[in-house]
Design a protein around this motif. Sequence first.
Motif, PDB file in Angstrom:
ATOM      1  N   LYS A  67      49.015  42.640  44.031  1.00  0.00           N
ATOM      2  CA  LYS A  67      49.582  42.172  42.776  1.00  0.00           C
ATOM      3  C   LYS A  67      50.207  40.802  42.983  1.00  0.00           C
ATOM      4  CE  LYS A  67      50.459  46.703  40.860  1.00  0.00           C
ATOM      5  NZ  LYS A  67      51.412  47.636  40.305  1.00  0.00           N
ATOM      6  N   ALA A 113      38.802  37.197  43.021  1.00  0.00           N
ATOM      7  CA  ALA A 113      38.789  37.735  41.663  1.00  0.00           C
ATOM      8  C   ALA A 113      40.206  38.125  41.259  1.00  0.00           C
ATOM      9  CB  ALA A 113      37.875  38.950  41.589  1.00  0.00           C
ATOM     10  N   GLU A 114      40.476  38.000  39.946  1.00  0.00           N
ATOM     11  CA  GLU A 114      41.772  38.386  39.405  1.00  0.00           C
ATOM     12  C   GLU A 114      41.543  39.416  38.315  1.00  0.00           C
ATOM     13  OE1 GLU A 114      45.520  36.501  36.900  1.00  0.00           O
ATOM     14  OE2 GLU A 114      43.969  35.174  37.668  1.00  0.00           O
ATOM     15  N   TYR A 115      42.250  40.532  38.436  1.00  0.00           N
ATOM     16  CA  TYR A 115      42.174  41.608  37.457  1.00  0.00           C
ATOM     17  C   TYR A 115      43.594  41.982  37.049  1.00  0.00           C
ATOM     18  CZ  TYR A 115      37.585  42.123  39.663  1.00  0.00           C
ATOM     19  OH  TYR A 115      36.337  41.893  40.187  1.00  0.00           O
ATOM     20  N   ASN A 116      44.023  41.518  35.879  1.00  0.00           N
ATOM     21  CA  ASN A 116      45.330  41.893  35.362  1.00  0.00           C
ATOM     22  C   ASN A 116      46.458  41.643  36.382  1.00  0.00           C
ATOM     23  OD1 ASN A 116      47.041  42.839  33.369  1.00  0.00           O
ATOM     24  ND2 ASN A 116      46.835  44.975  34.016  1.00  0.00           N
ATOM     25  N   TYR A 159      44.967  40.416  42.621  1.00  0.00           N
ATOM     26  CA  TYR A 159      43.989  39.554  43.274  1.00  0.00           C
ATOM     27  C   TYR A 159      43.287  40.299  44.394  1.00  0.00           C
ATOM     28  CZ  TYR A 159      46.545  35.896  40.850  1.00  0.00           C
ATOM     29  OH  TYR A 159      47.138  35.122  39.889  1.00  0.00           O
ATOM     30  N   LYS A 160      41.971  40.055  44.491  1.00  0.00           N
ATOM     31  CA  LYS A 160      41.209  40.636  45.587  1.00  0.00           C
ATOM     32  C   LYS A 160      39.984  39.785  45.878  1.00  0.00           C
ATOM     33  CE  LYS A 160      39.995  44.609  43.162  1.00  0.00           C
ATOM     34  NZ  LYS A 160      39.376  45.931  43.084  1.00  0.00           N
TER      35      LYS A 160
END
Length: 175
Positions: A13, A50-53, A56-57
Motif C-alpha cells: 500500500k 502497476a497501481e491498484y487502488n 503497488y506491485k
Amino acid sequence: MALLFVAGDQGIKEKDLAELLEIDSAALRQNIEELKVKLITDADSGIQLAEYNSLYKLITKSEFSELLTKYFKSGLGSKLSQAALEVLSIIAYRQPITRIEIDEIRGVQSSGSLNTLLMRKLIKENGKKDVPGHPNLYVVTDEFFDYFGIKSLEELPEIENFEDVSDMGDIDGES
C-alpha cells in the motif's frame, strides 16, 4: 523496487511504502511515476509497475504472455511432487546412482519422477554403471544447487540427523 519485488502478488500500500522509505506521499508518487516510466521504456525489462487502488506491485508486461504461458505449461513453474523430492534426495545423497537402485530404496518405480527431474534439469545422466545392461547413472546438476540455494552437497543435512520412523513406536506410544 526491491520492496515491491519481495511483496510479490500482495503488493504494498502507498501509505506503507512511504513509511518504509521514510518519505512523504508526494515524493513517493514522484518516485513511483519515475519507476513506471523507466520500466515501461526499458525494452530489456519484462516487468512493469502497476497501481491498484493505492496498492503497488510489479507485474509482467503483457507482451510476454505467450512466453510465460509456455513456461507454466512446461511444468517448470510448478512445485516438485513428494515422489520427485524423494528421488532427488536419494540422488543427492547417493550419487552416482541408477534408476534400479533408486527403485530399490523407495520400494516403488521411479521413472516418472526421474523424467520430471531430468526435464527440470535438476539431475542429469552421468555415464553408465559397469554392470550388465549398463544402466544410466544420475547425479544432481548446478540447477539443483540453485533451486535449493546451496553451494555444495556438504551443505545438505547429515542423514544421521533424521529420526528413524521405525524407532518411534506406534501412535499410542507403544514400541
